[in-house]
Design a protein around this motif. Structure first.
Motif, PDB file in Angstrom:
ATOM      1  N   SER A 220      27.359   8.311  69.425  1.00  0.00           N
ATOM      2  CA  SER A 220      28.547   8.068  69.906  1.00  0.00           C
ATOM      3  C   SER A 220      28.540   6.492  70.475  1.00  0.00           C
ATOM      4  CB  SER A 220      29.162   8.951  70.854  1.00  0.00           C
ATOM      5  OG  SER A 220      28.430   9.088  71.828  1.00  0.00           O
TER       6      SER A 220
ATOM      7  N   THR B 117      27.160  15.419  62.438  1.00  0.00           N
ATOM      8  CA  THR B 117      28.341  14.663  62.935  1.00  0.00           C
ATOM      9  C   THR B 117      28.639  14.925  64.274  1.00  0.00           C
ATOM     10  OG1 THR B 117      29.873  16.486  62.236  1.00  0.00           O
ATOM     11  CG2 THR B 117      29.171  15.003  60.487  1.00  0.00           C
TER      12      THR B 117
ATOM     13  N   ASP C  33      31.690  15.993  65.177  1.00  0.00           N
ATOM     14  CA  ASP C  33      32.500  17.198  65.033  1.00  0.00           C
ATOM     15  C   ASP C  33      31.573  18.378  65.417  1.00  0.00           C
ATOM     16  OD1 ASP C  33      35.105  16.024  64.666  1.00  0.00           O
ATOM     17  OD2 ASP C  33      34.837  16.049  62.597  1.00  0.00           O
TER      18      ASP C  33
ATOM     19  N   HIS D 216      33.959   7.689  60.100  1.00  0.00           N
ATOM     20  CA  HIS D 216      33.969   7.824  61.809  1.00  0.00           C
ATOM     21  C   HIS D 216      35.202   8.515  62.450  1.00  0.00           C
ATOM     22  CE1 HIS D 216      29.905   6.374  60.760  1.00  0.00           C
ATOM     23  NE2 HIS D 216      30.515   5.211  60.406  1.00  0.00           N
TER      24      HIS D 216
ATOM     25  N   ALA E 171      24.002  13.857  67.605  1.00  0.00           N
ATOM     26  CA  ALA E 171      25.085  13.258  66.854  1.00  0.00           C
ATOM     27  C   ALA E 171      25.011  11.733  67.740  1.00  0.00           C
ATOM     28  CB  ALA E 171      26.346  13.642  67.163  1.00  0.00           C
TER      29      ALA E 171
ATOM     30  N   VAL F 261      24.222   7.984  58.266  1.00  0.00           N
ATOM     31  CA  VAL F 261      25.001   8.676  59.409  1.00  0.00           C
ATOM     32  C   VAL F 261      26.581   8.901  58.916  1.00  0.00           C
ATOM     33  CG1 VAL F 261      25.990   8.265  61.913  1.00  0.00           C
ATOM     34  CG2 VAL F 261      23.699   7.624  61.193  1.00  0.00           C
ATOM     35  N   GLU F 262      27.002  10.156  58.718  1.00  0.00           N
ATOM     36  CA  GLU F 262      28.029  10.583  58.059  1.00  0.00           C
ATOM     37  C   GLU F 262      29.214  10.288  59.158  1.00  0.00           C
ATOM     38  OE1 GLU F 262      30.174  14.568  56.638  1.00  0.00           O
ATOM     39  OE2 GLU F 262      27.898  14.562  56.760  1.00  0.00           O
ATOM     40  N   GLN F 263      28.983  10.762  60.053  1.00  0.00           N
ATOM     41  CA  GLN F 263      30.365  10.487  61.188  1.00  0.00           C
ATOM     42  C   GLN F 263      29.726  10.262  62.576  1.00  0.00           C
ATOM     43  OE1 GLN F 263      32.072  13.633  63.344  1.00  0.00           O
ATOM     44  NE2 GLN F 263      33.670  13.667  61.761  1.00  0.00           N
ATOM     45  N   ALA F 264      29.943   9.210  63.244  1.00  0.00           N
ATOM     46  CA  ALA F 264      29.722   8.799  64.516  1.00  0.00           C
ATOM     47  C   ALA F 264      31.114   8.955  65.099  1.00  0.00           C
ATOM     48  CB  ALA F 264      29.266   7.284  64.905  1.00  0.00           C
TER      49      ALA F 264
END
Length: 325
Positions: free
Chosen positions: A43, A263, A265, A103, A41, A73-76
């Motif tokens: 960050s 992600t 998460d 994000h 993931a 990238v779905e979620q950073a």
């Protein structure tokens, strides 16, 4: 303080500390076929960040959001320093834009201090000031990341006091397992631009991508030696011009090398992030500290995180300067 009172205080602190997982609880799944492949993931620390070498700070977030979207990238995760938020610059709207793009945001202290340079009480107070701004906002996650990855250095009493304080506040350590010191590469680019030097952007992109890919592979090999499996990794980046320009290329290179982008998460759901390594010097990546705790021999630190190695490499490849061997 009486002996009885002292014992009660020690018991209270112990209860407040999050439950530590043993290395055996971090080991491979019972069925090896169920063990996922390489996962990572993304960050970004130090949000909002100051000027870089190439992009106006007001334009950088939109570029970064677009690059992450194009890269799939779905979620950073974006770790925020609220003291740096300037209302006149629209920084709060920028953070809202990250969340609107899917994000999440988390705590990186209010003012980005070194834990080693202050008391645990003052440090926790700085965390509280950040929480006052963050908690309740859309996209908020109860994660905390230490600036400079400084968890107290050699001061174990301070380390444990902050660990207890985080647990009391319902915050978990937003560890990183992969670090390529992008902050240093960015600073080298800023210094070169200020000095009027020619910067080979193609070479800089290649160095940025190569460095972080190598760091991820190094961290994964080290983790497998330390805990017997490949965890869901967390890559440390910063909200820099280099990220806005090159993160799409980095994600493509990671995928080509067999990595799956997950992600934040999903990554922090891995039990490795509940570990509390007990090492002589609390600083750096979780991977490094777990390897140290297991008494694995060096190297436990990706070599380009040594600025004495990274700086000459930048000079030779990006600035095309001759460097002494």
């Amino acid at each position: 303080m009486t002996v009885r009172a002292l014992l009660l205080l020690v018991a209270l602190v112990t209860m407040l500390l999050p439950r530590e997982l043993t290395v055996h609880q971090l080991l491979p799944l019972a069925n090896a076929e169920e063990t996922p492949g390489k996962r990572i993931a993304l960050s970004f620390d130090d949000v909002p960040r100051g000027p870089g070498a190439f992009v106006a700070p007001a334009e950088r977030p939109a570029m970064l959001i677009a690059s992450l979207r194009t890269a799939g990238v779905e979620q950073a995760a974006f770790f925020v320093n609220p003291a740096r938020i300037a209302p006149a610059d629209g920084d709060a709207r920028t953070i809202d834009a990250y969340v609107a793009a899917g994000h999440v945001i988390a705590n990186h202290t209010n003012s980005h201090p070194h834990l080693s340079a202050m008391s645990a009480a003052d440090y926790l107070a700085d965390i509280d000031r950040a929480e006052a701004w963050l908690r309740g906002r859309p996209g908020y996650r109860p994660w905390f990341r230490y600036p400079f990855l400084d968890e107290g250095g050699r001061d174990k009493a301070k380390r444990d006091a902050v660990r207890a304080g985080l647990a009391e506040r319902g915050l978990s350590n937003g560890y990183v397992t992969v670090d390529g010191s992008d902050w240093h590469m960015e600073q080298l680019a800023v210094d070169a631009r200020r000095a009027g030097k020619d910067i080979d952007l193609d070479a800089l992109r290649d160095l940025y991508v190569e460095t972080h890919l190598e760091s991820a592979e190094f961290a994964d090999r080290l983790a497998q030696r330390a805990i017997g499996r490949s965890p869901a990794h967390m890559l440390l980046l910063h909200e820099t011009d280099l990220a806005a320009l090159f993160v799409e290329d980095l994600v493509a290179a990671l995928r080509e090398a067999g990595w799956t982008i997950v992600t934040a998460d999903a990554a922090f759901a891995d039990p490795i992030y509940r570990a509390l390594p007990d090492v002589p010097f609390a600083n750096g990546t979780l991977t490094e500290m777990l390897a140290w705790e297991q008494d694995l021999p060096p190297p436990r630190w990706y070599e380009r995180n040594d600025t004495a190695i990274a700086a000459p490499l930048f000079a030779a490849r990006v600035l095309h300067e001759e460097t002494r061997p």
